[in-house]
Design an enzyme around this catalytic site. Structure first.
Site, PDB file in Angstrom:
ATOM      1  N   ASN A 129      -6.659   1.593   2.831  1.00  0.00           N
ATOM      2  CA  ASN A 129      -7.351   2.865   3.052  1.00  0.00           C
ATOM      3  C   ASN A 129      -6.905   3.928   2.042  1.00  0.00           C
ATOM      4  OD1 ASN A 129      -8.513   1.610   5.261  1.00  0.00           O
ATOM      5  ND2 ASN A 129      -7.112   2.526   6.747  1.00  0.00           N
ATOM      6  N   ASN A 178     -12.204  -0.715  -0.796  1.00  0.00           N
ATOM      7  CA  ASN A 178     -11.532  -1.269   0.381  1.00  0.00           C
ATOM      8  C   ASN A 178     -12.303  -0.921   1.648  1.00  0.00           C
ATOM      9  OD1 ASN A 178      -9.047  -2.308   1.878  1.00  0.00           O
ATOM     10  ND2 ASN A 178      -9.207  -0.223   2.700  1.00  0.00           N
ATOM     11  N   GLU A 179     -12.547  -1.910   2.477  1.00  0.00           N
ATOM     12  CA  GLU A 179     -13.143  -1.712   3.818  1.00  0.00           C
ATOM     13  C   GLU A 179     -14.226  -0.631   3.824  1.00  0.00           C
ATOM     14  OE1 GLU A 179     -10.004  -1.236   6.765  1.00  0.00           O
ATOM     15  OE2 GLU A 179      -9.480  -3.353   6.615  1.00  0.00           O
ATOM     16  N   GLN A 188       1.365  -6.421   5.601  1.00  0.00           N
ATOM     17  CA  GLN A 188       1.696  -6.147   4.224  1.00  0.00           C
ATOM     18  C   GLN A 188       3.042  -6.808   3.918  1.00  0.00           C
ATOM     19  OE1 GLN A 188       0.992  -2.015   3.136  1.00  0.00           O
ATOM     20  NE2 GLN A 188      -0.939  -1.947   4.239  1.00  0.00           N
ATOM     21  N   TYR A 194      -6.906  -8.627  11.877  1.00  0.00           N
ATOM     22  CA  TYR A 194      -5.577  -8.427  12.465  1.00  0.00           C
ATOM     23  C   TYR A 194      -5.574  -8.985  13.887  1.00  0.00           C
ATOM     24  CZ  TYR A 194      -4.480  -5.509   8.452  1.00  0.00           C
ATOM     25  OH  TYR A 194      -4.243  -5.070   7.170  1.00  0.00           O
ATOM     26  N   GLU A 213      -6.525  -9.121   3.708  1.00  0.00           N
ATOM     27  CA  GLU A 213      -5.674  -8.462   4.714  1.00  0.00           C
ATOM     28  C   GLU A 213      -5.692  -9.310   5.974  1.00  0.00           C
ATOM     29  OE1 GLU A 213      -5.975  -4.265   5.618  1.00  0.00           O
ATOM     30  OE2 GLU A 213      -6.580  -3.837   3.546  1.00  0.00           O
ATOM     31  N   GLU A 247       0.852  -1.190   0.000  1.00  0.00           N
ATOM     32  CA  GLU A 247       0.000   0.000   0.000  1.00  0.00           C
ATOM     33  C   GLU A 247       0.891   1.244   0.000  1.00  0.00           C
ATOM     34  OE1 GLU A 247      -2.845   0.089   3.204  1.00  0.00           O
ATOM     35  OE2 GLU A 247      -3.611   2.065   2.637  1.00  0.00           O
TER      36      GLU A 247
HETATM   37  O1  AHR Z   1      -3.020  -2.706   6.227  1.00  0.00           O
HETATM   38  C1  AHR Z   1      -3.193  -1.509   6.908  1.00  0.00           C
HETATM   39  C2  AHR Z   1      -4.611  -0.978   6.808  1.00  0.00           C
HETATM   40  O2  AHR Z   1      -5.470  -1.829   7.508  1.00  0.00           O
HETATM   41  C3  AHR Z   1      -5.209  -0.905   5.430  1.00  0.00           C
HETATM   42  O3  AHR Z   1      -4.923   0.279   4.769  1.00  0.00           O
HETATM   43  C4  AHR Z   1      -6.679  -0.977   5.702  1.00  0.00           C
HETATM   44  O4  AHR Z   1      -7.387  -1.566   4.651  1.00  0.00           O
HETATM   45  C5  AHR Z   1      -6.781  -1.736   7.003  1.00  0.00           C
HETATM   46  O5  AHR Z   1      -7.576  -1.074   7.921  1.00  0.00           O
END
Ligand code: AHR
Length: 501
Positions: free
Chosen positions: A71, A171-172, A352, A243, A291, A26
């Site tokens: 994001n 995205n999201e 990432q 995450y 992700e 990103e």
């Molecule tokens: O990977 C970091 C961020 O986490 C990304 O930009 C977003 O999609 C997520 O909230």
């Protein structure tokens, strides 16, 4: 303690889509600038890309890389990153409150992807922009020539289209932090219309619609039900993100979190099934887990950077988690879950790849180095392709707040589609005791151990750094195949990969 079980050649879970081992770059922090791109670096190639980073990405054998966000994509104008570099505008990136120089855009990233031996997975901006931008970007990237956008690409130096197969519809979009956040109804409509336009251009592309940003979102899982209601017949995948963190410092609970991941996947697989039945559809939709990673070590540092500044820095140090040995075990368990759910999870992106919550770190002007979590990812990516098998293992277990029976041994099994080897990926979550493994190999013929790698014996908080990388795999010993049974001890708090040929 003993764990006894069977892996049987008749009990396949699924063929594994190699893209399960994808990753993500990103425009965030130092992922691009001083990550993959550093024109003044001693190893920089003619495009300004760091060859030392390319070498590590090639070693990981990353099949696909999602780009440009995240994001970031939700307020990004892809046209800012094309044409002569000196004419490209500097923009303020609203997602991460930084300056974007646009010195890397689609051409540079595509060249990098080729050099790194990976495919691109591109996201379109459905936050600040929409359908029109998406169709223009697709035409620019995938149309051979003879149209406005494709001829502009040719003018900008790229004759052939890149033929990118996999596209993310934003995205999201469920997240309040997202520029252009939408309700599930709003997003479902926009995603449907964008998919329609993109498919009108090319029916063979694969489209990923946004699912939840996390199972903790208040709209989960109604979000998926509504969004799929609009888009089921127009898309191929629904994305999930998750995450993992250990703020509480509770190793047992931390290492059990793939139980939550399993539940998340199972729930959305059910939503997919219900929607399929409701639509009387013949097609399947799968999960793109685009992700996932451990993300918490850098939270405090990021808060300081983001709250304490008034400017718009270019490529600041953001999300630079330094991973420890405990995270090796966590990443091993997460990858095992994906392998066991390869029937529904087809695409996965470790978020990432470089500097930003990443297995590869760089020092500007200095070396690129391997984080601790590089290794479980490396082993899964290199040796986890082929067919995933069911394992029935009776392992001693423990309880947490959210799962009653968490087996101490977390195991997945893959038969390679290239050399036929059967690979077991094993994590022992027990903090003090070795576990004696005894697995019957049914229907796999005569096998012997051809590779045995172990990461064990480190302090849980041990880390790697640019100078020294003590957390690295060693050759294992003591696991053998006797009369069709794999037997041996699995050390406490250990990651193990054993290949049987
Ligand atoms: O990977 C970091 C961020 O986490 C990304 O930009 C977003 O999609 C997520 O909230």
């Amino acid at each position: 303690m003993r764990a006894v079980g069977t892996v049987h050649r008749d009990y396949k879970i699924s063929t594994i889509d190699p893209r399960l081992y994808g990753s993500f770059v990103e425009h965030l922090g130092r992922a691009v600038y001083s990550g993959i791109y550093e024109p003044d670096h001693p190893t920089a190639d003619e495009n300004g890309m760091r060859q030392d980073v390319i070498d590590l990405v090639r070693e990981l054998d990353v099949p696909v890389v999602r780009y440009p966000g995240g994001n970031f994509v939700s307020a990004y104008n892809w046209e800012d990153g094309i044409g002569p570099k000196e004419d490209r505008p500097v923009r303020l990136d609203l997602a991460w409150h930084t300056s974007e120089s646009n010195q890397v855009g689609i051409h540079e990233f595509a060249d990098w992807a080729k050099a790194a031996n990976t495919e691109m997975m591109l996201a379109v901006n459905l936050g600040s922009r929409g359908l029109d931008e998406a169709r223009a970007f697709l035409e620019y990237v995938n149309h051979p020539g003879g149209s406005y956008w494709s001829d502009l690409r040719r003018k900008n130096g790229r004759e052939e289209p890149w033929n990118v197969k996999l596209w993310c519809l934003g995205n999201e979009m469920d997240g309040p932090w997202q520029i252009g956040q939408k309700t599930a109804e709003e997003y479902g409509r926009v995603a449907f219309e964008t998919a329609k336009a993109m498919r009108a251009f090319d029916k063979s592309i694969e489209l990923v619609v946004c699912g939840s940003s996390s199972p903790k979102m208040p709209t989960y899982p109604a979000w998926e039900a509504t969004v799929l209601d609009y888009t089921y017949d127009s898309v191929d995948y629904i994305s999930l993100h998750m995450y993992f963190e250990n703020h509480a410092g509770d190793t047992a609970a931390y290492l059990a979190q793939n139980a939550r991941l399993d539940d998340y996947i199972e729930t959305i697989a059910s939503v997919i099934k219900v929607t399929k039945a409701k639509k009387r559809s013949k097609k399947d939709v799968y999960i793109s887990f685009d992700e996932w990673n451990v993300w918490y070590h850098s939270n405090e540092a990021d808060r300081k950077v983001l709250e304490g500044r008034d400017g718009w820095p270019h490529a600041p140090e953001l999300l630079e988690d330094i991973y420890n040995f405990e995270d090796v075990l966590q990443v091993g368990c997460i990858l095992n879950t994906f392998i066991r759910r390869a029937d529904v999870v087809k695409v996965g992106c470790l978020a990432q790849l470089v500097n930003v919550i990443a297995p590869i770190m760089t020092v500007p002007g200095g070396p690129a180095w391997r984080q601790t979590t590089y290794y479980p990812y490396l082993f899964a990516s290199r040796y986890g392709r082929g067919t995933s098998y069911q394992l029935s293992i009776d392992s001693p277990s423990y309880a947490t707040d959210f799962a009653e029976k968490v087996p101490y041994l977390d195991v997945s099994a893959v038969e390679s589609d290239t050399d036929g080897a059967l690979t077991l990926f094993i994590v022992n979550r027990h903090q003090t005791d070795a576990i004696t493994l005894d697995v019957a190999l049914e229907g796999f013929g005569d096998r012997k151990v051809i590779m045995d790698k172990v990461i064990a014996g480190h302090e849980l908080k041990a880390v790697n750094g640019p100078e020294k990388q003590p957390v690295a795999p060693a050759d294992g010993s003591g696991l053998t195949v006797e009369e069709g049974r794999l037997k041996g001890e699995i050390a406490p708090l250990s990651y193990r990969m054993i290949r049987l040929g």
